[in-house]
Write a protein that holds these residues in place. Structure first.
Motif, PDB file in Angstrom:
ATOM      1  N   LEU A 180       0.770  -1.256  -0.119  1.00 40.07           N
ATOM      2  CA  LEU A 180      -0.103   0.055  -0.140  1.00 40.07           C
ATOM      3  C   LEU A 180       0.714   1.308   0.045  1.00 40.07           C
ATOM      4  O   LEU A 180       0.703   2.194  -0.905  1.00 40.07           O
ATOM      5  CB  LEU A 180      -0.792   0.138   1.314  1.00 40.07           C
ATOM      6  CG  LEU A 180      -2.386  -0.375   1.164  1.00 40.07           C
ATOM      7  CD1 LEU A 180      -2.961  -0.390   2.370  1.00 40.07           C
ATOM      8  CD2 LEU A 180      -2.847   0.661   0.136  1.00 40.07           C
ATOM      9  N   GLN A 181       2.024   1.181   0.674  1.00 40.61           N
ATOM     10  CA  GLN A 181       2.771   2.380   0.802  1.00 40.61           C
ATOM     11  C   GLN A 181       3.559   2.815  -0.324  1.00 40.61           C
ATOM     12  O   GLN A 181       3.520   3.749  -0.880  1.00 40.61           O
ATOM     13  CB  GLN A 181       3.992   2.240   1.717  1.00 40.61           C
ATOM     14  CG  GLN A 181       3.949   2.871   3.107  1.00 40.61           C
ATOM     15  CD  GLN A 181       5.066   2.344   3.583  1.00 40.61           C
ATOM     16  OE1 GLN A 181       5.181   1.377   4.458  1.00 40.61           O
ATOM     17  NE2 GLN A 181       6.380   3.106   3.983  1.00 40.61           N
ATOM     18  N   ILE A 197       0.793   4.063  -2.934  1.00 37.26           N
ATOM     19  CA  ILE A 197       0.470   5.623  -2.537  1.00 37.26           C
ATOM     20  C   ILE A 197       1.482   6.435  -3.290  1.00 37.26           C
ATOM     21  O   ILE A 197       1.137   7.562  -3.716  1.00 37.26           O
ATOM     22  CB  ILE A 197       0.425   5.800  -1.094  1.00 37.26           C
ATOM     23  CG1 ILE A 197      -1.202   4.924  -0.697  1.00 37.26           C
ATOM     24  CG2 ILE A 197      -0.039   7.370  -0.659  1.00 37.26           C
ATOM     25  CD1 ILE A 197      -1.312   4.835   0.841  1.00 37.26           C
ATOM     26  N   GLU A 236       0.832   6.646  -6.931  1.00 37.84           N
ATOM     27  CA  GLU A 236      -0.055   7.340  -7.354  1.00 37.84           C
ATOM     28  C   GLU A 236       0.065   8.786  -7.343  1.00 37.84           C
ATOM     29  O   GLU A 236      -0.130   9.647  -8.261  1.00 37.84           O
ATOM     30  CB  GLU A 236      -1.288   7.177  -6.493  1.00 37.84           C
ATOM     31  CG  GLU A 236      -2.594   7.770  -6.799  1.00 37.84           C
ATOM     32  CD  GLU A 236      -3.847   7.743  -5.599  1.00 37.84           C
ATOM     33  OE1 GLU A 236      -3.228   7.546  -4.316  1.00 37.84           O
ATOM     34  OE2 GLU A 236      -4.879   7.889  -5.914  1.00 37.84           O
ATOM     35  N   ARG A 237       1.009   9.262  -6.328  1.00 33.09           N
ATOM     36  CA  ARG A 237       1.499  10.586  -6.038  1.00 33.09           C
ATOM     37  C   ARG A 237       2.178  10.961  -7.317  1.00 33.09           C
ATOM     38  O   ARG A 237       2.582  12.032  -7.709  1.00 33.09           O
ATOM     39  CB  ARG A 237       2.330  10.678  -5.049  1.00 33.09           C
ATOM     40  CG  ARG A 237       1.566  11.319  -3.814  1.00 33.09           C
ATOM     41  CD  ARG A 237       2.028  11.567  -2.755  1.00 33.09           C
ATOM     42  NE  ARG A 237       3.026  12.608  -2.859  1.00 33.09           N
ATOM     43  CZ  ARG A 237       3.994  13.285  -1.703  1.00 33.09           C
ATOM     44  NH1 ARG A 237       4.024  12.387  -0.553  1.00 33.09           N
ATOM     45  NH2 ARG A 237       4.629  14.185  -2.097  1.00 33.09           N
ATOM     46  N   ILE A 296      -5.576  -2.510  -2.041  1.00 34.47           N
ATOM     47  CA  ILE A 296      -4.898  -1.189  -2.833  1.00 34.47           C
ATOM     48  C   ILE A 296      -5.979  -0.730  -3.673  1.00 34.47           C
ATOM     49  O   ILE A 296      -6.427   0.475  -3.943  1.00 34.47           O
ATOM     50  CB  ILE A 296      -3.815  -1.816  -3.732  1.00 34.47           C
ATOM     51  CG1 ILE A 296      -2.562  -2.078  -2.806  1.00 34.47           C
ATOM     52  CG2 ILE A 296      -3.484  -0.604  -4.867  1.00 34.47           C
ATOM     53  CD1 ILE A 296      -1.438  -2.692  -3.660  1.00 34.47           C
ATOM     54  N   LYS A 322      -8.152   1.690  -2.057  1.00 38.46           N
ATOM     55  CA  LYS A 322      -7.420   2.910  -1.233  1.00 38.46           C
ATOM     56  C   LYS A 322      -7.071   3.941  -2.527  1.00 38.46           C
ATOM     57  O   LYS A 322      -7.089   5.260  -2.492  1.00 38.46           O
ATOM     58  CB  LYS A 322      -6.111   2.611  -0.851  1.00 38.46           C
ATOM     59  CG  LYS A 322      -5.483   3.616  -0.047  1.00 38.46           C
ATOM     60  CD  LYS A 322      -5.754   3.839   1.259  1.00 38.46           C
ATOM     61  CE  LYS A 322      -4.954   5.161   1.950  1.00 38.46           C
ATOM     62  NZ  LYS A 322      -5.389   5.269   3.209  1.00 38.46           N
ATOM     63  N   ILE A 323      -6.549   3.359  -3.650  1.00 38.81           N
ATOM     64  CA  ILE A 323      -6.118   4.163  -4.635  1.00 38.81           C
ATOM     65  C   ILE A 323      -7.305   4.724  -5.713  1.00 38.81           C
ATOM     66  O   ILE A 323      -8.115   4.115  -6.035  1.00 38.81           O
ATOM     67  CB  ILE A 323      -5.195   3.557  -5.720  1.00 38.81           C
ATOM     68  CG1 ILE A 323      -4.082   2.957  -4.785  1.00 38.81           C
ATOM     69  CG2 ILE A 323      -4.487   4.311  -6.807  1.00 38.81           C
ATOM     70  CD1 ILE A 323      -3.162   4.226  -4.251  1.00 38.81           C
ATOM     71  N   LYS A 324      -7.227   6.064  -5.839  1.00 31.36           N
ATOM     72  CA  LYS A 324      -8.516   6.734  -6.453  1.00 31.36           C
ATOM     73  C   LYS A 324      -8.130   7.138  -8.038  1.00 31.36           C
ATOM     74  O   LYS A 324      -8.707   7.573  -8.907  1.00 31.36           O
ATOM     75  CB  LYS A 324      -8.914   7.782  -5.563  1.00 31.36           C
ATOM     76  CG  LYS A 324      -9.444   7.390  -4.263  1.00 31.36           C
ATOM     77  CD  LYS A 324     -10.860   7.000  -4.483  1.00 31.36           C
ATOM     78  CE  LYS A 324     -11.332   6.339  -3.007  1.00 31.36           C
ATOM     79  NZ  LYS A 324     -10.954   4.937  -2.908  1.00 31.36           N
ATOM     80  N   GLU A 333       2.782  11.877   5.899  1.00 27.68           N
ATOM     81  CA  GLU A 333       3.355  10.374   5.442  1.00 27.68           C
ATOM     82  C   GLU A 333       4.247   9.872   6.794  1.00 27.68           C
ATOM     83  O   GLU A 333       4.636   8.688   6.765  1.00 27.68           O
ATOM     84  CB  GLU A 333       4.416  10.408   4.508  1.00 27.68           C
ATOM     85  CG  GLU A 333       3.385  10.379   3.166  1.00 27.68           C
ATOM     86  CD  GLU A 333       4.218  10.437   1.831  1.00 27.68           C
ATOM     87  OE1 GLU A 333       3.612  10.066   0.951  1.00 27.68           O
ATOM     88  OE2 GLU A 333       5.249  11.245   1.997  1.00 27.68           O
TER      89      GLU A 333
END
Ligand code: KIV
Ligand code: ZN
Length: 517
Positions: free
Chosen positions: A29-30, A33, A36-37, A61, A64-66, A350
């Motif tokens: 997940l880390q 994210i 995604e950034r 995942i 969480k990820i949009k 973070e």
């Protein structure tokens, strides 16, 4: 006009499958994210049929990820495809990536099928995936060694069956840039419906050609590039995305394409992946190596001071590397620590500034100056500790001499307030503390790898211990960081014990869940 290149990251699938120890859901997940950034367009996050752990991480995942398309891998088999769709079912839009070997080697010696059977399987796989989503990608595995006539036929049929992306992998990194671009070129010339799909490439680095081949494919018409951060992946790895992205940016006038990647995130993502996956980045690695922007010789330093462009084709700031540094010591306040973290590209959310600042002060007292890598290691290890910790170090004591045995006594808090102590003797101090820790935990395990790295130089150095332990046929990774290397060793093993404990909790919960069902 400049066309967009879709960046497809497979660090969490092709990259992860090559690691010595698989990543936990939280670690994946880390990474997701961070990707995604960085604004990757698509991220392939697993192969859900391959294990319950993979299924679970794809599901978490997906929740969480949009802002990035999530993709899962499946063979052209009904159950693979159904499970992949199930793992991503919380999403309205997702991609299923089905693959099938198309070279003579793969068809006859691996799959034991002829070409007509392979084409049938591919069509059935694509149609099955289309039941769940319109976004279906089909890969001709080992395309780099596939007969070009066959490749043209299967690509045409896959597009007719509904695949929106056709991926051409050089699975074993066998081709040279001119050969690979010829494959893409031929597809564009001979496949009548080629304009109805995006052509993607996925290059491995067995001959060191992965990035070169990817760039040559762009010139021939490919519009999606697959790869991983730092080039992690099977064997010699995949195309390093940071290199592809920067080559596209630097050579935009020639290639006439662009990406929509947030380039300032590149350095940070590279660090996160290297830390979590326990794969160090070689100092001379293009774009993200520690020497990539360092200038050593007098002539180069002089040239740089006169005009950076004398010896730099990319400004380090483009990838998120800041140049001006504050010295951090025990006299620095938390604002300076936060500022430095921001300069390195970390968002306030973070890490926990209170925890980071407390451990920063302890370290600054011991070493004087705290460097960037210290701070990142402290933030990273604090982050890891957001997991529930069952085993916590109370204290340890070690005695060692050149002429005799080492003795160790370790005391751990196990669960809520129970302190367990064990003393033992061995032929070395690390083995003695490890024996005591094994006795206390009751886990029967085997230490497979022990690595000690000096973080920093001379008396300022921190010792980072990375270990891999086998427990019930699974590998667990642990990291420990301290100025004392026995303490780092103890911390690394306690990190492993907590990872094993958490994995056991998941199994207990799953068993309970299946009994209730
Ligand atoms: O290298 C390869 O061929 C792959 C496929 C599954 C796309 O990873
Ligand atoms: Zn691959």
């Amino acid at each position: 006009m400049s066309e967009k290149i879709i960046i497809f990251d497979t660090s969490l699938r092709d990259g992860e499958q090559a690691l010595q120890a698989s990543l936990s859901v939280k670690e994946k997940l880390q990474i997701a994210i961070a990707l995604e950034r960085m604004k990757v367009d698509v991220m392939e996050v697993g192969f859900p049929i391959s294990s319950p752990g993979d299924f679970d991480s794809v599901r978490e995942i997906s929740k969480k990820i949009k802002n990035t398309t999530i993709c899962s891998l499946a063979r052209c088999l009904d159950k693979d495809i159904d499970v992949a769709a199930d793992a991503m079912s919380v999403l309205n839009n997702f991609r299923i990536h089905v693959f099938l070997g198309t070279s003579n080697l793969h068809m006859y010696s691996k799959l034991k099928k002829n070409f007509d059977e392979i084409v049938d399987m591919a069509i059935r796989g694509i149609k099955r995936a289309k039941r769940y989503t319109d976004d279906v990608e089909f890969s001709c595995e080992d395309a780099g060694r596939t007969c070009l006539d066959n490749l043209c036929v299967i690509v045409e049929k896959a597009i007719l069956a509904g695949a929106k992306t056709i991926n051409i992998p050089d699975t074993v990194g066998y081709t040279l840039p001119n050969q690979f671009s010829n494959i893409i070129h031929t597809l564009y010339q001979k496949v009548p419906n080629i304009d109805r799909a995006i052509i993607s490439v996925h290059c491995h680095d067995d001959l060191g050609m992965a990035v070169g081949n990817s760039i040559s494919a762009i010139a021939a018409g490919a519009r999606q590039i697959e790869g991983t951060i730092n080039g992690i992946g099977e064997r010699a790895g995949n195309a390093a995305l940071e290199e592809v992205i920067m080559a596209i940016a630097v050579k935009k006038d020639i290639l006439k394409v662009h990406t929509t990647i947030e380039k300032k995130e590149i350095y940070r993502v590279s660090k996160i992946i290297s830390q979590i996956c326990n794969i160090s980045v070689p100092p001379n690695k293009a774009i993200v190596g520690s020497n990539a922007f360092a200038h050593s010789s007098g002539i180069h330093q002089d040239g740089i001071l006169k005009n950076r462009e004398n010896y730099e084709i990319i400004s380090p700031k483009t990838i998120g590397l800041q140049e001006v540094k504050l010295n951090l010591t025990s006299r620095s306040g938390r604002a300076a620590v936060r500022h430095r973290m921001q300069q390195m590209g970390y968002k306030n959310s973070e890490y926990n500034i209170d925890e980071l600042y407390a451990s920063f002060l302890k370290l600054a007292d011991k070493k004087g100056q705290v460097f960037d890598y210290d701070l990142e290691a402290l933030a990273f290890i604090n982050n890891q500790q957001e997991n529930p910790e069952y085993f916590i170090l109370d204290h340890f004591h070690v005695k060692s001499s050149s002429s005799g045995f080492s003795t160790a006594s370790v005391s751990l808090i196990c669960g809520k307030n129970t302190i367990t102590k064990f003393s033992t003797t061995s032929n070395g101090p690390v083995d003695a503390v490890y024996q005591a820790l094994h006795k206390i935990s009751g886990y029967s395990m085997l230490l497979q790898k022990f690595q000690l790295f000096a973080k920093g130089k001379g008396k300022d150095a921190l010792g980072q211990v990375d270990i891999i332990v086998e427990y019930k046929n699974r590998k667990f990774h642990g990291i420990g960081l301290a100025t004392d290397i026995i303490e780092s060793s103890v911390k690394a093993m306690i990190n492993v014990l907590n990872n094993i404990w958490r994995a056991n909790q998941v199994i207990l919960q799953l068993n309970k869940f299946s009994k209730e069902k």
